[in-house]
Enzyme design. Structure first.
Site, PDB file in Angstrom:
ATOM      1  N   LEU A   1       0.896  -1.132  -0.100  1.00 13.56           N
ATOM      2  CA  LEU A   1      -0.013  -0.047  -0.177  1.00 13.56           C
ATOM      3  C   LEU A   1       0.956   1.262   0.174  1.00 13.56           C
ATOM      4  CD1 LEU A   1      -3.156  -0.702   2.373  1.00 13.56           C
ATOM      5  CD2 LEU A   1      -3.023   0.074  -0.148  1.00 13.56           C
TER       6      LEU A   1
ATOM      7  N   HIS B   1       4.651   5.602   1.381  1.00 15.74           N
ATOM      8  CA  HIS B   1       3.704   4.593   1.794  1.00 15.74           C
ATOM      9  C   HIS B   1       2.448   5.535   2.150  1.00 15.74           C
ATOM     10  CE1 HIS B   1       1.701   1.764   4.350  1.00 15.74           C
ATOM     11  NE2 HIS B   1       2.386   0.656   3.933  1.00 15.74           N
ATOM     12  N   HIS B   2       1.293   4.688   1.895  1.00 17.83           N
ATOM     13  CA  HIS B   2       0.017   5.483   2.025  1.00 17.83           C
ATOM     14  C   HIS B   2      -0.260   5.951   3.641  1.00 17.83           C
ATOM     15  CE1 HIS B   2      -3.696   7.101   0.625  1.00 17.83           C
ATOM     16  NE2 HIS B   2      -3.974   6.024  -0.566  1.00 17.83           N
ATOM     17  N   CYS B   3       0.383   5.273   4.468  1.00 20.38           N
ATOM     18  CA  CYS B   3       0.102   5.665   5.950  1.00 20.38           C
ATOM     19  C   CYS B   3       0.698   7.203   6.045  1.00 20.38           C
ATOM     20  CB  CYS B   3       0.713   4.551   6.826  1.00 20.38           C
ATOM     21  SG  CYS B   3       2.431   4.709   7.075  1.00 20.38           S
TER      22      CYS B   3
ATOM     23  N   ASN C   1      -3.537  11.603   5.950  1.00 17.32           N
ATOM     24  CA  ASN C   1      -4.698  11.244   4.986  1.00 17.32           C
ATOM     25  C   ASN C   1      -6.157  12.023   5.359  1.00 17.32           C
ATOM     26  OD1 ASN C   1      -3.723   8.754   3.178  1.00 17.32           O
ATOM     27  ND2 ASN C   1      -2.671   8.604   5.036  1.00 17.32           N
TER      28      ASN C   1
END
Length: 477
Positions: free
Chosen positions: A23, A136-138, A308
């Site tokens: 991800l 990374h999406h985090c 996010n």
């Protein structure tokens, strides 16, 4: 030290639920050559990333996930772990470049180090070079990543943040809320009473919309759809392709049919998916393509924050419609309806509420949900507004910026759209074994926009003829 939000940590939990999932989000930046020497480039990148703390921080997790992970400074940080230089095999065309992108985006990142990488890619045709930026999406969503990219550019200090904000719904909401006005001591008693009435009315209306949106989101996520080959377990390998269309052409379509850029982009994807299903002998049905569409909730004062801030909508793409213009109109009407039902508000409220739930509960819930098979949602399509003017890195012109989305949750394809300068770019990531026709899909996106442009020009010409005829009749009495 900062804890991750529930949404940020959720991307880690979702990744852990499937050993074939990575991800991370990416951006493939293509530049005019020649590339700078490696020491100079690394020195420049080191200076420019210093403004983002996440680039020098790593994750610290806790036993049994009793509390969320947190960001801590990495005492062993070195640029050598994160910036690598490679050369493509000849002839250095799109096939070789996209194969490199697919291979490296499929690999998980080392969580013992800061979660980003940059590959400097040499050997491209036409005297060009590229950088693959992987985060990374985090760490952040697509808008946060877009701002990180502009921070690496020569003229990042002159980049107008409003150029991003103007296309972001959450950022456009800059008016003070009703509660803020009620707290203003300068407001007259009559105005205060009026605002109090508005507050009670707004709360009731918002509650109804959020409740309706919650029902629709829940039904969309739990409903078992018709099922297509676009859903199912994935392998550890990926395919990547891209499409590029003129923003001038997109704007022409928007003006001719009174639709939005996002409507045009999703209509183009719809034609691509319709053709893909047809090639596989699968009938495109009205409920074949429920699509997860992330919606930004980021306000203008948080554009530079690395996190996010998104909600979601779950519209059906009208793959059953053969006519391109009618398909565009259906996309527009379905998105308008989805927005009006409160799905965006419900998703945002759910994400906010999740931050108040004990983290072990949310972590367990994410793991459980991501392990369950699902075919209610078929794909993901995300649209990120990028810089509106041409940028440079170390004096080299940035020619293209191609987005690379992640895929997970048994969604075998994902599409990210990003506007840069005069073009709209589509990046398509797909499972290797089940999506051998990913290049055909990308070409059909371009063909769809071309069909709509031709139709828009005919429509415009007919309108102009009718207007000239009307004026002629008026002039002759």
């Amino acid at each position: 030290m900062e804890q991750l939000t529930t949404l940020d940590a959720g991307f880690l939990e979702a990744e852990d639920s499937d050993r074939h999932t990575s991800l991370a989000i990416g951006g493939l930046v293509v530049l005019e050559g020649p590339p700078p020497d490696h020491p100079s480039l690394v020195s420049m990148l080191s200076t420019r990333i210093s403004g983002c703390r996440r680039f020098i921080q790593k994750l610290q997790r806790h036993p049994f996930d009793l509390v969320p992970p947190r960001w801590v400074d990495d005492p062993a940080f070195t640029m050598d772990h994160h910036v690598r230089r490679v050369a493509l095999p000849q002839p250095g065309g799109a096939d070789e470049l996209f194969r490199f992108v697919a291979d490296h985006m499929a690999r998980r990142m080392d969580r013992d180090r800061p979660l980003w990488h940059i590959w400097v890619i040499e050997g491209l045709a036409d005297d060009r070079w590229a950088m693959l930026i992987k985060v990374h999406h985090c760490i952040g969503d697509g808008i946060a990543a877009s701002h990180l990219f502009t921070g690496l550019c020569d003229d990042s200090g002159d980049t107008d943040a409003a150029g991003f904000a103007g296309h972001i719904r959450g950022a456009r909401d800059t008016s003070p809320g009703l509660w803020q006005r009620l707290a203003d001591v300068n407001v007259s008693p009559m105005s205060w009473m009026s605002d109090l009435w508005n507050v009670s009315t707004a709360i009731g209306s918002a509650a109804v919309r959020a409740a309706r949106g919650t029902v629709e989101l829940s039904a969309g996520l739990l409903h078992q759809g018709t099922g297509t080959s676009l859903n199912g377990p994935m392998t550890s390998m990926r395919r990547y392709s891209s499409a590029k269309v003129s923003l001038e052409d997109v704007n022409l379509i928007c003006q001719a049919y009174d639709v939005t850029l996002n409507d045009v982009a999703l209509a183009a994807l719809t034609e691509g998916y319709r053709g893909m299903l047809d090639r596989r002998g699968e009938r495109p049905l009205p409920e074949s393509m429920r699509t997860l569409v992330p919606v930004s909730t980021r306000r203008s004062d948080a554009l530079g924050q690395t996190d996010n801030r998104v909600s979601v909508m779950l519209p059906y793409l009208p793959v059953e419609e053969e006519n391109p213009v009618r398909r565009l109109q259906l996309v527009h009407s379905r998105l308008s309806r989805t927005k009006s039902t409160g799905q965006r508000q419900a998703g945002s409220a759910f994400v906010s509420a999740a931050n108040y739930v004990p983290f072990p509960v949310t972590a367990w819930a994410v793991r459980l949900l991501t392990h369950l098979p699902q075919n209610g949602v078929t794909t993901i399509a995300t649209n990120v507004p990028g810089p509106s003017r041409t940028l440079h890195i170390m004096g080299r012109k940035v020619v293209d910026v191609l987005p690379v989305p992640p895929i997970a949750l048994q969604l075998r394809t994902g599409v990210a759209m990003l506007s840069y300068a005069d073009h709209l770019f589509f990046g398509v990531l797909a499972d290797f074994d089940t999506m051998p026709d990913v290049d055909e899909f990308a070409r059909s996106i371009e063909a769809s926009v071309a069909h709509l442009v031709a139709s828009a020009k005919r429509r415009k010409m007919i309108r102009e003829r009718a207007e000239r005829r009307r004026l002629s009749l008026v002039a002759t009495g």
